[in-house]
Design an enzyme around this catalytic site. Structure first.
Site, PDB file in Angstrom:
ATOM      1  CB  ALA A  20      -0.456 -15.908  51.297  1.00 30.48           C
TER       2      ALA A  20
ATOM      3  CG  HIS B  88      -2.685  -7.075  35.785  1.00 31.86           C
ATOM      4  ND1 HIS B  88      -3.193  -6.930  37.058  1.00 31.86           N
ATOM      5  CD2 HIS B  88      -3.763  -7.230  34.971  1.00 31.86           C
ATOM      6  CE1 HIS B  88      -4.526  -6.993  37.014  1.00 31.86           C
ATOM      7  NE2 HIS B  88      -4.891  -7.179  35.759  1.00 31.86           N
TER       8      HIS B  88
ATOM      9  CB  CYS C 259       9.577  -1.245  21.551  1.00 32.12           C
ATOM     10  SG  CYS C 259       9.984   0.141  20.456  1.00 32.12           S
TER      11      CYS C 259
HETATM   12  C1  BJW Z   1      -2.895 -10.822  52.018  1.00 33.39           C
HETATM   13  C2  BJW Z   1      -1.718 -10.682  52.712  1.00 33.39           C
HETATM   14  C3  BJW Z   1      -1.116 -11.854  53.132  1.00 33.39           C
HETATM   15  C4  BJW Z   1      -2.358  -8.713  52.227  1.00 33.39           C
HETATM   16  N1  BJW Z   1      -1.659 -13.031  52.863  1.00 33.39           N
HETATM   17  N2  BJW Z   1      -3.434 -11.996  51.768  1.00 33.39           N
HETATM   18  C5  BJW Z   1     -15.997  -0.228  36.376  1.00 33.39           C
HETATM   19  C6  BJW Z   1     -16.478  -1.496  36.617  1.00 33.39           C
HETATM   20  C7  BJW Z   1     -15.759  -2.619  36.232  1.00 33.39           C
HETATM   21  C8  BJW Z   1     -14.541  -2.502  35.596  1.00 33.39           C
HETATM   22  C9  BJW Z   1     -14.068  -1.240  35.340  1.00 33.39           C
HETATM   23  C10 BJW Z   1     -14.784  -0.122  35.719  1.00 33.39           C
HETATM   24  N3  BJW Z   1     -14.067   0.969  35.362  1.00 33.39           N
HETATM   25  C11 BJW Z   1     -12.934   0.552  34.771  1.00 33.39           C
HETATM   26  C12 BJW Z   1     -12.923  -0.791  34.747  1.00 33.39           C
HETATM   27  C13 BJW Z   1     -11.860  -1.680  34.225  1.00 33.39           C
HETATM   28  C14 BJW Z   1     -10.608  -1.592  35.063  1.00 33.39           C
HETATM   29  C15 BJW Z   1     -10.956  -1.822  36.530  1.00 33.39           C
HETATM   30  O1  BJW Z   1     -11.128  -2.942  36.983  1.00 33.39           O
HETATM   31  N4  BJW Z   1     -11.024  -0.762  37.319  1.00 33.39           N
HETATM   32  C16 BJW Z   1     -11.381  -0.899  38.729  1.00 33.39           C
HETATM   33  C17 BJW Z   1     -10.504   0.036  39.541  1.00 33.39           C
HETATM   34  C18 BJW Z   1     -12.864  -0.674  38.864  1.00 33.39           C
HETATM   35  N5  BJW Z   1      -9.735  -2.634  34.596  1.00 33.39           N
HETATM   36  C19 BJW Z   1      -8.908  -2.431  33.581  1.00 33.39           C
HETATM   37  O2  BJW Z   1      -8.803  -1.342  33.033  1.00 33.39           O
HETATM   38  C20 BJW Z   1      -8.149  -3.638  33.093  1.00 33.39           C
HETATM   39  N6  BJW Z   1      -8.332  -3.772  31.711  1.00 33.39           N
HETATM   40  C21 BJW Z   1      -9.520  -4.051  31.178  1.00 33.39           C
HETATM   41  O3  BJW Z   1     -10.545  -4.116  31.819  1.00 33.39           O
HETATM   42  O4  BJW Z   1      -9.450  -4.272  29.828  1.00 33.39           O
HETATM   43  C22 BJW Z   1     -10.639  -4.372  29.109  1.00 33.39           C
HETATM   44  C23 BJW Z   1     -10.795  -3.076  28.422  1.00 33.39           C
HETATM   45  C24 BJW Z   1      -9.818  -2.697  27.537  1.00 33.39           C
HETATM   46  C25 BJW Z   1      -9.969  -1.513  26.880  1.00 33.39           C
HETATM   47  C26 BJW Z   1     -11.067  -0.719  27.135  1.00 33.39           C
HETATM   48  C27 BJW Z   1     -12.018  -1.114  28.057  1.00 33.39           C
HETATM   49  C28 BJW Z   1     -11.883  -2.302  28.710  1.00 33.39           C
HETATM   50  C29 BJW Z   1      -6.666  -3.467  33.315  1.00 33.39           C
HETATM   51  C30 BJW Z   1      -6.341  -3.524  34.760  1.00 33.39           C
HETATM   52  C31 BJW Z   1      -4.864  -3.245  34.979  1.00 33.39           C
HETATM   53  C32 BJW Z   1      -4.508  -3.312  36.454  1.00 33.39           C
HETATM   54  N7  BJW Z   1      -3.197  -2.844  36.632  1.00 33.39           N
HETATM   55  C33 BJW Z   1      -2.637  -2.865  37.987  1.00 33.39           C
HETATM   56  C34 BJW Z   1      -1.199  -2.292  37.945  1.00 33.39           C
HETATM   57  C35 BJW Z   1      -0.247  -3.329  37.385  1.00 33.39           C
HETATM   58  C36 BJW Z   1       1.150  -2.893  37.443  1.00 33.39           C
HETATM   59  C37 BJW Z   1       1.692  -2.524  38.769  1.00 33.39           C
HETATM   60  O5  BJW Z   1       1.890  -3.405  39.602  1.00 33.39           O
HETATM   61  O6  BJW Z   1       1.935  -1.345  38.930  1.00 33.39           O
HETATM   62  O7  BJW Z   1      -2.578  -4.180  38.515  1.00 33.39           O
HETATM   63  S1  BJW Z   1      -3.627  -1.980  39.182  1.00 33.39           S
HETATM   64  C38 BJW Z   1      -3.247  -3.047  40.517  1.00 33.39           C
HETATM   65  O8  BJW Z   1      -4.466  -3.710  40.994  1.00 33.39           O
HETATM   66  C39 BJW Z   1      -2.355  -4.152  39.929  1.00 33.39           C
HETATM   67  C40 BJW Z   1      -2.902  -5.378  40.581  1.00 33.39           C
HETATM   68  O9  BJW Z   1      -2.554  -6.504  39.813  1.00 33.39           O
HETATM   69  C41 BJW Z   1      -4.395  -5.098  40.638  1.00 33.39           C
HETATM   70  C42 BJW Z   1      -5.126  -5.937  41.649  1.00 33.39           C
HETATM   71  O10 BJW Z   1      -4.670  -5.664  42.946  1.00 33.39           O
HETATM   72  P1  BJW Z   1      -4.514  -6.848  43.985  1.00 33.39           P
HETATM   73  O11 BJW Z   1      -3.457  -7.762  43.549  1.00 33.39           O
HETATM   74  O12 BJW Z   1      -5.842  -7.421  44.277  1.00 33.39           O
HETATM   75  O13 BJW Z   1      -3.925  -6.048  45.254  1.00 33.39           O
HETATM   76  P2  BJW Z   1      -4.718  -5.291  46.416  1.00 33.39           P
HETATM   77  O14 BJW Z   1      -3.746  -4.431  47.116  1.00 33.39           O
HETATM   78  O15 BJW Z   1      -5.942  -4.624  45.903  1.00 33.39           O
HETATM   79  O16 BJW Z   1      -5.213  -6.462  47.381  1.00 33.39           O
HETATM   80  C43 BJW Z   1      -4.298  -7.250  48.117  1.00 33.39           C
HETATM   81  C44 BJW Z   1      -5.071  -8.245  48.966  1.00 33.39           C
HETATM   82  O17 BJW Z   1      -4.155  -9.087  49.631  1.00 33.39           O
HETATM   83  C45 BJW Z   1      -5.942  -7.585  50.046  1.00 33.39           C
HETATM   84  O18 BJW Z   1      -7.257  -8.131  50.007  1.00 33.39           O
HETATM   85  C46 BJW Z   1      -5.241  -7.971  51.356  1.00 33.39           C
HETATM   86  O19 BJW Z   1      -6.139  -8.221  52.424  1.00 33.39           O
HETATM   87  C47 BJW Z   1      -4.547  -9.248  50.970  1.00 33.39           C
HETATM   88  N8  BJW Z   1      -3.337  -9.529  51.738  1.00 33.39           N
HETATM   89  N9  BJW Z   1      -1.444  -9.325  52.843  1.00 33.39           N
HETATM   90  C48 BJW Z   1      -2.846 -13.052  52.194  1.00 33.39           C
HETATM   91  N10 BJW Z   1       0.047 -11.817  53.860  1.00 33.39           N
END
Ligand code: BJW
Length: 232
Positions: free
Chosen positions: A219, A109, A117
């Site tokens: 973790a 990501h 740019c």
């Molecule tokens: C612990 C803990 C401890 C806490 N020990 N554990 C419908 C269906 C399917 C897909 C889609 C859809 N509609 C749209 C989409 C696609 C979309 C998507 O998935 N949307 C969903 C919301 C449904 N995805 C995209 O758009 C991606 N691109 C893509 O699909 O490209 C193909 C495409 C291209 C062009 C056109 C069409 C398709 C891009 C996704 C980009 C995500 N970006 C972000 C921001 C990054 C920058 C930033 O940091 O600001 O990435 S969003 C955010 O979520 C970030 C993260 O990497 C990502 C995942 O989150 P993560 O890491 O899982 O965090 P949390 O908070 O959700 O979970 C934390 C976990 O840790 C929890 O479970 C806690 O319990 C646990 N935890 N403490 C162990 N101590």
């Protein structure tokens, strides 16, 4: 375990939570007060560039105040000592894996310490603010944005990730809610090939039942214990 040679590890915000970086979807999550679609889309950047740039400037600055925790350090140890193939795929944009010493790592990501740019497409290592519109070192135009994959944009290095998923014997997911695709789909991808799967998370993720084994807890405790098991 004896038959395992190639490992893919997926990490999410939960692995950095104990370093003091907020997760996205938990209580007190990063997006509280900000709707994700107000910040993390190309449309938001076009609509309110200052809001998006300030948000990421604050996140970039916050990296100076945090340090890797035992989970990052354990994965770096696995990276150093594991003889087989290893790929750590992080969804995180922080630099805590590399500061712990991991090298077999990719940021699907993007990264806070990189600027992209929009004029010439060049990516540049960047540790300072972007909101004051600095010129691109490549073309000189003031069109730098965070090198972050926004919703609707293609995550980085997908070919390399899917190739590693095809080759691996074990897929491990750490600290991710399984809410965001394509990363959320990796477990299904490897299951269809009969690969072993393990989840380590504070609570069951959205795809928890798809894993062969789910270990629940922080973790910083679970990951060092698992790495110790793997290296024995
Ligand atoms: C612990 C803990 C401890 C806490 N020990 N554990 C419908 C269906 C399917 C897909 C889609 C859809 N509609 C749209 C989409 C696609 C979309 C998507 O998935 N949307 C969903 C919301 C449904 N995805 C995209 O758009 C991606 N691109 C893509 O699909 O490209 C193909 C495409 C291209 C062009 C056109 C069409 C398709 C891009 C996704 C980009 C995500 N970006 C972000 C921001 C990054 C920058 C930033 O940091 O600001 O990435 S969003 C955010 O979520 C970030 C993260 O990497 C990502 C995942 O989150 P993560 O890491 O899982 O965090 P949390 O908070 O959700 O979970 C934390 C976990 O840790 C929890 O479970 C806690 O319990 C646990 N935890 N403490 C162990 N101590």
């Amino acid at each position: 375990m004896a038959s395992i040679r190639n490992i893919v590890v997926l990490t999410g915000a939960g692995i950095s939570a104990e370093s003091g970086l907020a997760t996205f979807r938990g209580p007190g999550g990063l997006w509280e007060g900000h709707r994700v679609e107000d910040i993390c889309t190309p449309e938001a950047l076009a609509r309110d560039r200052a809001l998006v740039q300030n948000f990421y400037d604050l996140r970039r600055a916050a990296l100076r105040t945090v340090a890797p925790n035992p989970a990052h350090e354990a994965l770096a140890r696995l990276d150093r000592e594991w003889d087989g193939e290893l790929l750590i795929v992080t969804q995180n944009v922080d630099d805590l894996h590399e500061r712990a010493g991991a090298t077999r790592l990719l940021h699907m990501h993007g990264a806070l310490h990189s600027a992209l740019c929009e004029a010439c497409g060049e990516r540049t290592a960047w540790t300072e603010a972007l909101s004051d519109g600095p010129p691109c070192p490549g073309c000189g135009r003031a069109w730098l944005r965070p090198d972050i994959v926004f919703f609707g944009e293609m995550p980085y290095e997908m070919e390399r990730i899917y190739a590693a998923l095809q080759r691996c014997d074990l897929f491990v997911s750490i600290g991710t809610s399984g809410a965001v695709y394509p990363a959320a789909g990796f477990v299904q991808e490897v299951r269809s090939n009969g690969i072993q799967t393990l989840e380590m998370n504070l609570e069951p993720s959205a795809g928890s039942t798809l894993f062969d084994e789910s270990r629940l807890g922080p973790a910083s405790i679970l990951v060092p214990a698992w790495v110790e098991e793997m290296l024995q």
